[in-house]
Design a protein around this motif. Structure first.
Motif, mmCIF file in Angstrom:
data_model
loop_
_atom_site.group_PDB
_atom_site.id
_atom_site.type_symbol
_atom_site.label_atom_id
_atom_site.label_comp_id
_atom_site.label_asym_id
_atom_site.label_seq_id
_atom_site.Cartn_x
_atom_site.Cartn_y
_atom_site.Cartn_z
ATOM 1 N N ILE A 201 0.847 -1.203 0.000
ATOM 2 C CA ILE A 201 0.000 0.000 0.000
ATOM 3 C C ILE A 201 0.874 1.240 0.000
ATOM 4 C CG2 ILE A 201 -1.565 1.362 1.428
ATOM 5 C CD1 ILE A 201 -2.758 -1.344 2.338
ATOM 6 N N MET A 202 1.882 1.221 0.857
ATOM 7 C CA MET A 202 2.770 2.373 0.961
ATOM 8 C C MET A 202 3.417 2.659 -0.395
ATOM 9 S SD MET A 202 5.864 2.808 3.627
ATOM 10 C CE MET A 202 7.010 1.885 2.643
ATOM 11 N N ARG A 203 3.903 1.605 -1.032
ATOM 12 C CA ARG A 203 4.553 1.811 -2.324
ATOM 13 C C ARG A 203 3.584 2.365 -3.354
ATOM 14 N NH1 ARG A 203 7.316 -2.967 -1.440
ATOM 15 N NH2 ARG A 203 5.848 -4.076 -2.750
ATOM 16 N N SER A 204 2.340 1.902 -3.286
ATOM 17 C CA SER A 204 1.416 2.357 -4.322
ATOM 18 C C SER A 204 1.030 3.818 -4.087
ATOM 19 C CB SER A 204 0.216 1.421 -4.422
ATOM 20 O OG SER A 204 -0.926 1.944 -3.863
ATOM 21 N N VAL A 205 1.046 4.263 -2.819
ATOM 22 C CA VAL A 205 0.817 5.695 -2.561
ATOM 23 C C VAL A 205 2.003 6.508 -3.084
ATOM 24 C CG1 VAL A 205 0.498 7.453 -0.800
ATOM 25 C CG2 VAL A 205 -0.616 5.253 -0.546
ATOM 26 N N ILE A 206 3.203 6.008 -2.804
ATOM 27 C CA ILE A 206 4.391 6.726 -3.268
ATOM 28 C C ILE A 206 4.409 6.790 -4.788
ATOM 29 C CG2 ILE A 206 6.915 6.659 -3.359
ATOM 30 C CD1 ILE A 206 6.892 5.433 -0.599
ATOM 31 N N GLU A 207 3.974 5.689 -5.418
ATOM 32 C CA GLU A 207 3.974 5.662 -6.876
ATOM 33 C C GLU A 207 3.106 6.784 -7.434
ATOM 34 O OE1 GLU A 207 1.824 2.565 -8.793
ATOM 35 O OE2 GLU A 207 2.184 3.639 -10.651
ATOM 36 N N GLU A 208 1.947 6.987 -6.792
ATOM 37 C CA GLU A 208 1.071 8.053 -7.272
ATOM 38 C C GLU A 208 1.708 9.418 -7.114
ATOM 39 O OE1 GLU A 208 -2.659 7.457 -5.361
ATOM 40 O OE2 GLU A 208 -3.309 6.085 -6.922
ATOM 41 N N LYS A 209 2.529 9.525 -6.067
ATOM 42 C CA LYS A 209 3.206 10.819 -5.888
ATOM 43 C C LYS A 209 4.307 10.999 -6.921
ATOM 44 C CE LYS A 209 3.997 12.993 -2.063
ATOM 45 N NZ LYS A 209 4.599 13.315 -0.756
ATOM 46 N N THR A 210 5.125 9.968 -7.091
ATOM 47 C CA THR A 210 6.250 10.138 -8.016
ATOM 48 C C THR A 210 5.777 10.258 -9.459
ATOM 49 O OG1 THR A 210 6.521 7.762 -7.939
ATOM 50 C CG2 THR A 210 8.062 9.034 -6.645
ATOM 51 N N SER A 211 4.660 9.601 -9.793
ATOM 52 C CA SER A 211 4.187 9.736 -11.166
ATOM 53 C C SER A 211 3.360 11.004 -11.326
ATOM 54 C CB SER A 211 3.375 8.522 -11.571
ATOM 55 O OG SER A 211 2.139 8.537 -10.915
#
Lengths: 437, 308
Positions: A201-211
């Motif tokens: 979950i954490m990674r997928s939140v970060i992914e939305e930020k970085t993308s």
């Protein structure tokens, strides 16, 4: 507009269709089984090794004690003296030489037994030799006192203390083991689930930020909705993965053990050993019955409901914290400073579960930790098979749900502000300020 | 009601930092409204408030006469400055997802996407992943997703960054066409030449305050200085120059021209007309070049920000 189902669907499908997720889903059980098979195979290899142990018994008391077994052959060198015997054993490359020196009285035995070998012998072999000699010495001594072998055999009994609670509920040692396994599996499952899928979950939140898609998304949906959608979608993907692991692992286990002819049941964990030892004492059938009774005796309904509630509650609590961390940082390397406060209670819970609950499931430490929300899911799940009053479960659950709601509120605040913050790593102080925005 | 969007005395604080201070703007229906200002002026905060991403501490925002509410999300199309797409998701799937989040049905979104994909000639991208596209290509998708649900209000934050000139032009034409079809556009940018080309209204934010707003032409009128740029040719240029200097306030000017001896910026009195100047000049020399100096949006921007 309620977009939750849409978000859940997307999160689920993206996770499930992800190549590395698919690879992990199907490879992990393979790797696990392969590992177990290799370990089993190796330990079997080790056990299959043939050894010859030579015995030089100058007392003559132990002639018939050393019977050949499947893997060990005993040869008697009684006609030789010690030096020749050692030389011979060395030449034959035997495993070692057991020397029992000539003694006047059986009482003097303890300092007169020696084992000569090339390398230091294995612990299990030494203790097996010791036990054999001890048993014979004991028999001889008793005989000297005038006790016959038949009397000795008649005198040994097997005692199994039967347990019963004040309410008249019967329990047994096997029962405790069964409970331990139930509780342990439940607690460990939750722990693993939180670590693996919380991170996801954490990674997928970060992914939305970085993308940088996050602002596009939250101009359409509420951040809380997005966060919950992520948590639920990822969890469903997790459950899917877990289910596949269990099924695939089970099937593979059967197939592999059939092919390699390895009896996987022989691989013993300490807990299994307790069961087997009990079995030896009591007879397998009685034990099997006992275990069956114990399983049916477990508060199954309570267990199932508690498992669902505490598992879901604990998991959601932790995953909302993971989501908040993901929102607060820009990339995965920055997560470290925030991970510790999450991992600490989790690890603590597992330690308490493993060390304290086994020792005393209703002691102060176990009880207290089964109320503290961050540790309660794991500890309570481990305690419940031992019978926990419903009011305690209820109270703990209420505390857990309360904390969960607070965590969602907290995470949503961090999330709402954090997802739009780029570039700098926030400190705890700043996170606290975000709560007031 | 001629204004689609009205923000009334909107304030927003982040901790001790005041991001917006009593900012009011009115965006007329069917206009292209330029929201200008240096970095950190509060443009993005205002846009986020309009998008209901953040809530204002004070003040109100009306869309079509109604206070902002969640249903308005589908009436707004927003292209943020910090924009991106899910990299590992396929173009078509992703566009459908984002359209559905804006409240469109799947079938409707699909047919509308087809129309846009054909229009921008990117029909064969449907099954590509975003990470296989170039930045400019991804921006096209982003643009389509922003306008797909036919919102009444379109908000573009630096829409042209990341586009090559050809695609920037394409997008500019699309924006103009959408305006002609009835959409209202809020346009936030630093690129003043695009403001000049597109905007009919502007508001200038500086340090959390609105310091200027109105019709672009009116503002230009306010900022014009009755100055004319002239290019003259004469056999006796020194004498002509002195004569002009005696009568008018002059500054040297630079512009490209083939054969002028005298290049000047000449300022006349507010009461005087340009014809008076022109007739005076024609009597003295041959006029090759005569243009009124109108302040560019850029000049106004820099001047206003500096004065505040």
């Amino acid at each position: 507009m309620n977009h939750l189902p849409l978000i859940i669907k997307r999160e689920y499908l993206t996770k499930v269709k992800n190549r590395s997720f698919i690879v992990m889903t199907f490879l992990s059980p393979l790797i696990m089984i392969a590992l177990i098979a290799v370990v089993a195979y190796l330990s079997q290899l080790n056990n299959d090794k043939q050894r010859t142990i030579s015995v030089l018994d100058e007392t003559g008391f132990f002639n018939d004690v050393f019977q050949n077994t499947e893997n060990t052959t005993y040869t008697s060198l009684n006609e030789l003296n010690l030096d020749d015997a050692i030389a011979l054993v060395k030449e034959k490359e035997d495993y070692g030489l057991l020397h029992i020196a000539k003694i006047d009285s059986i009482d003097a035995i303890s300092n007169n037994v020696k084992f000569y070998s090339e390398e230091s012998p294995s612990l299990s072999i030494m203790s097996s030799l010791e036990r054999k000699i001890e048993k014979r010495v004991q028999e001889m001594k008793l005989k000297k006192e005038g006790v016959s072998l038949a009397q000795i055999e008649a005198s040994t009994i097997n005692l199994d203390i039967s347990q019963e609670s004040f309410d008249g509920e019967k329990t047994s040692k096997e029962g405790n083991v069964v409970k331990l396994i139930f509780g342990g599996v439940a607690g460990y499952l939750l722990f693993m689930f939180i670590i693996i899928y919380g991170n996801m979950i954490m990674r997928s939140v970060i992914e939305e930020k970085t993308s940088r898609i996050i602002e596009v998304i939250i101009s359409s949906v509420k951040p809380v909705q997005l966060m919950l959608g992520k948590i639920i979608g990822t969890s469903l993907a997790g459950i899917t993965q877990f289910a596949i692991w269990v099924v695939l692992g089970g099937v593979l286990m059967v197939v592999v053990s059939a092919i390699l002819g390895i009896d996987l049941a022989q691989l013993q964990t300490p807990q299994q050993e307790m069961v087997t030892q009990a079995m030896e004492a009591e007879g397998a059938q009685a034990i099997a019955e006992n275990i069956f009774i114990e399983i049916t005796n477990l508060p199954i309904l309570n267990l199932v409901f508690a498992f669902i509630f505490f598992f879901v509650g604990g998991y959601l609590l932790y995953s909302s914290l993971y989501a908040a961390i993901g929102a607060a940082v820009d990339n995965e390397t920055d997560t470290q400073q925030f991970m510790l406060p999450i991992l600490m209670p989790l690890i603590l819970a597992v330690y308490v579960g493993v060390f304290t609950v086994i020792e005393d499931p209703h002691g102060t430490v176990s009880t207290v930790f089964s109320f503290i929300p961050l540790t309660s899911p794991v500890v309570m799940l481990m305690r419940i098979p031992f019978g926990v009053p419903l009011w305690q479960q209820g109270l703990s659950l209420i505390l857990l749900i309360g904390t969960f709601m607070f965590a969602v509120w907290f995470a949503a605040k961090i999330y709402r502000v954090g997802i739009l913050m780029y570039g700098k790593k926030p400190t705890y102080k700043e996170l606290f300020k975000w709560l007031k925005y | 009601m001629n204004d689609l969007l009205v923000a009334d005395s909107v304030s927003k604080n982040f901790g001790n930092f005041k991001a917006l201070n009593q900012v009011s703007i009115a965006v007329p229906k069917g206009s292209i409204f330029g929201l200008l200002g240096p970095n950190g002026a509060g443009k993005t905060t205002l846009i986020r408030i309009i998008n209901q991403i953040t809530m204002p501490d004070e003040g109100s925002v009306l869309l079509d006469g109604q206070p902002l509410k969640p249903e308005h999300i589908k009436d707004i199309g927003y292209l943020p400055e910090e924009r991106g797409l899910y990299k590992s998701m396929k173009v078509g799937e992703q566009a459908l997802y984002l359209a559905q989040l804006k409240g469109m049905s799947k079938a409707e979104a699909k047919s509308r996407l087809k129309y846009w994909f054909e229009k921008l000639e990117i029909g064969d991208w449907w099954n590509k992943k975003i990470q296989e596209l170039s930045k400019g290509q991804a921006q096209k998708i982003q643009f389509i997703v922003t306008v797909l649900h036919k919102p009444k209000l379109l908000i573009f934050d630096e829409p042209f960054s990341g586009f090559d000139p050809i695609n920037a032009n394409l997008i500019k034409d699309e924006i103009l066409q959408l305006r002609d079809e009835g959409a209202t556009v809020i346009f936030s940018t630093h690129r003043m030449e695009s403001v000049e080309e597109l905007c009919d209204h502007i508001a200038l934010l500086h340090k959390s305050n609105k310091i200027l707003d109105g019709k672009l032409n009116d503002i230009k009128g306010q900022y014009k200085t009755n100055t004319f740029e002239v290019g003259l040719q004469s056999n006796n240029s020194t004498a002509v120059l002195n004569e002009i200097k005696d009568r008018f306030e002059v500054l040297p000017a630079t512009f490209k021209n083939l054969h002028d001896d005298i290049k000047l910026n000449i300022k006349i009195n507010e009461s005087a007309s340009s014809n008076d100047l022109l007739s005076f000049l024609t009597s003295k020399a041959e006029v090759h070049h005569f243009v009124e100096v109108i302040p560019s949006a850029n000049d106004i921007f820099i001047q206003t920000v500096k004065n505040n």
